[in-house]
Design a protein around this motif. Structure first.
Motif, PDB file in Angstrom:
ATOM      1  N   PHE A 134       0.820  -1.212   0.000  1.00  0.00           N
ATOM      2  CA  PHE A 134       0.000   0.000   0.000  1.00  0.00           C
ATOM      3  C   PHE A 134       0.853   1.260   0.000  1.00  0.00           C
ATOM      4  O   PHE A 134       0.503   2.249  -0.635  1.00  0.00           O
ATOM      5  N   TYR A 135       1.977   1.218   0.676  1.00  0.00           N
ATOM      6  CA  TYR A 135       2.897   2.358   0.701  1.00  0.00           C
ATOM      7  C   TYR A 135       3.416   2.644  -0.712  1.00  0.00           C
ATOM      8  O   TYR A 135       3.412   3.777  -1.166  1.00  0.00           O
ATOM      9  N   LYS A 136       3.831   1.575  -1.411  1.00  0.00           N
ATOM     10  CA  LYS A 136       4.342   1.737  -2.779  1.00  0.00           C
ATOM     11  C   LYS A 136       3.233   2.185  -3.726  1.00  0.00           C
ATOM     12  O   LYS A 136       3.438   3.036  -4.580  1.00  0.00           O
ATOM     13  N   ARG A 137       2.094   1.585  -3.597  1.00  0.00           N
ATOM     14  CA  ARG A 137       0.991   1.821  -4.530  1.00  0.00           C
ATOM     15  C   ARG A 137       0.341   3.195  -4.318  1.00  0.00           C
ATOM     16  O   ARG A 137       0.159   3.948  -5.265  1.00  0.00           O
ATOM     17  N   ILE A 138       0.006   3.493  -3.082  1.00  0.00           N
ATOM     18  CA  ILE A 138      -0.771   4.707  -2.804  1.00  0.00           C
ATOM     19  C   ILE A 138       0.130   5.923  -2.561  1.00  0.00           C
ATOM     20  O   ILE A 138      -0.066   6.971  -3.169  1.00  0.00           O
ATOM     21  N   ILE A 139       1.114   5.789  -1.701  1.00  0.00           N
ATOM     22  CA  ILE A 139       1.932   6.953  -1.344  1.00  0.00           C
ATOM     23  C   ILE A 139       2.989   7.240  -2.408  1.00  0.00           C
ATOM     24  O   ILE A 139       3.174   8.378  -2.819  1.00  0.00           O
ATOM     25  N   LEU A 140       3.686   6.189  -2.858  1.00  0.00           N
ATOM     26  CA  LEU A 140       4.747   6.401  -3.838  1.00  0.00           C
ATOM     27  C   LEU A 140       4.266   6.314  -5.283  1.00  0.00           C
ATOM     28  O   LEU A 140       4.969   6.736  -6.192  1.00  0.00           O
ATOM     29  N   GLY A 141       3.088   5.734  -5.498  1.00  0.00           N
ATOM     30  CA  GLY A 141       2.534   5.619  -6.841  1.00  0.00           C
ATOM     31  C   GLY A 141       3.314   4.691  -7.760  1.00  0.00           C
ATOM     32  O   GLY A 141       3.344   4.893  -8.968  1.00  0.00           O
ATOM     33  N   LYS A 142       3.931   3.651  -7.191  1.00  0.00           N
ATOM     34  CA  LYS A 142       4.717   2.716  -8.008  1.00  0.00           C
ATOM     35  C   LYS A 142       3.798   1.666  -8.624  1.00  0.00           C
ATOM     36  O   LYS A 142       3.117   0.924  -7.925  1.00  0.00           O
ATOM     37  N   ALA A 143       3.836   1.579  -9.937  1.00  0.00           N
ATOM     38  CA  ALA A 143       2.988   0.625 -10.648  1.00  0.00           C
ATOM     39  C   ALA A 143       3.443  -0.810 -10.448  1.00  0.00           C
ATOM     40  O   ALA A 143       2.661  -1.741 -10.584  1.00  0.00           O
ATOM     41  N   ALA A 144       4.698  -1.029 -10.115  1.00  0.00           N
ATOM     42  CA  ALA A 144       5.239  -2.389  -9.983  1.00  0.00           C
ATOM     43  C   ALA A 144       5.007  -2.988  -8.600  1.00  0.00           C
ATOM     44  O   ALA A 144       5.599  -3.995  -8.253  1.00  0.00           O
ATOM     45  N   ALA A 145       4.130  -2.393  -7.803  1.00  0.00           N
ATOM     46  CA  ALA A 145       3.895  -2.867  -6.432  1.00  0.00           C
ATOM     47  C   ALA A 145       3.452  -4.327  -6.399  1.00  0.00           C
ATOM     48  O   ALA A 145       3.871  -5.087  -5.529  1.00  0.00           O
ATOM     49  N   GLU A 146       2.620  -4.737  -7.359  1.00  0.00           N
ATOM     50  CA  GLU A 146       2.148  -6.129  -7.398  1.00  0.00           C
ATOM     51  C   GLU A 146       3.291  -7.101  -7.680  1.00  0.00           C
ATOM     52  O   GLU A 146       3.351  -8.181  -7.113  1.00  0.00           O
ATOM     53  N   VAL A 147       4.191  -6.713  -8.563  1.00  0.00           N
ATOM     54  CA  VAL A 147       5.308  -7.577  -8.939  1.00  0.00           C
ATOM     55  C   VAL A 147       6.243  -7.798  -7.751  1.00  0.00           C
ATOM     56  O   VAL A 147       6.716  -8.902  -7.520  1.00  0.00           O
TER      57      VAL A 147
END
Length: 185
Positions: A134-147
């Motif tokens: 959630f930190y990567k996805r929401i706060i940092l906006g990283k698209a590769a969070a799932e990978v």
């Protein structure tokens, strides 16, 4: 004063172990995860000093490690919270429930040290990848969070197993000397 000095020692030790004794695994999108024993130092600190002081030591040391690493710098706030919680949970289970500081029974101390280490690190196995996602996805906006999620679950699980073994083994070895030095552990 003594607890504060030991907390500083555990902070330094967790920083050194995390920073210099890690196997870093590069992930897609410029991210990384690692196999390390920094969590073992956090657990050891909680077993020796109690949850609050042990958690602070582990959290400070590993957060400094994140702040000084260009790949991990953005994760420093998450690291501080998670490592502090590892210490709190481990210390609570070991000292408040298992009362390891009130007994000389080695099997009781060993059993509750293992249970406490597992409790603190099980929290981390669940919440580090979850909060990381959630930190990567929401706060940092990283698209590769799932990978990176699967890799983070794997590395966090390996770290947890290794950390339980190392922290409990070192604690059981140090405990007699610490008690002889009148440290209530």
């Amino acid at each position: 004063m003594q607890k504060m000095i030991l907390t500083g020692m555990f902070a330094a030790l967790s920083y050194v172990v995390f920073t210099f004794l890690q196997i870093k695994i590069t992930l897609p999108g410029g991210d990384a995860t690692s196999i390390h024993l920094g969590n073992a130092v956090c657990v050891l600190g909680a077993l020796v000093l109690g949850g609050v002081w042990g958690g602070i030591g582990g959290a400070i040391g590993m957060t400094i490690g994140d702040l000084l690493d260009p790949v991990y710098i953005v994760y420093a706030p998450k690291t501080f919270i998670l490592k502090f919680c590892i210490g709190l949970i481990t210390g609570f289970i070991a000292h408040k429930i298992g009362k390891i500081d009130e007994t000389s029974d080695k099997s009781h101390v060993f059993r509750w040290s293992v249970i406490a280490a597992i409790g603190g690190l099980l929290f981390n196995v669940i919440f580090d990848p979850l909060l990381g996602y959630f930190y990567k996805r929401i706060i940092l906006g990283k698209a590769a969070a799932e990978v990176t999620l699967a890799w983070n679950i794997m590395s966090t699980s390996i770290n947890a197993v290794l950390s339980v073994i190392v922290a409990v083994a070192v604690y059981m070895a140090l405990r007699p000397a610490l008690r002889k030095a009148n440290l209530r552990v």
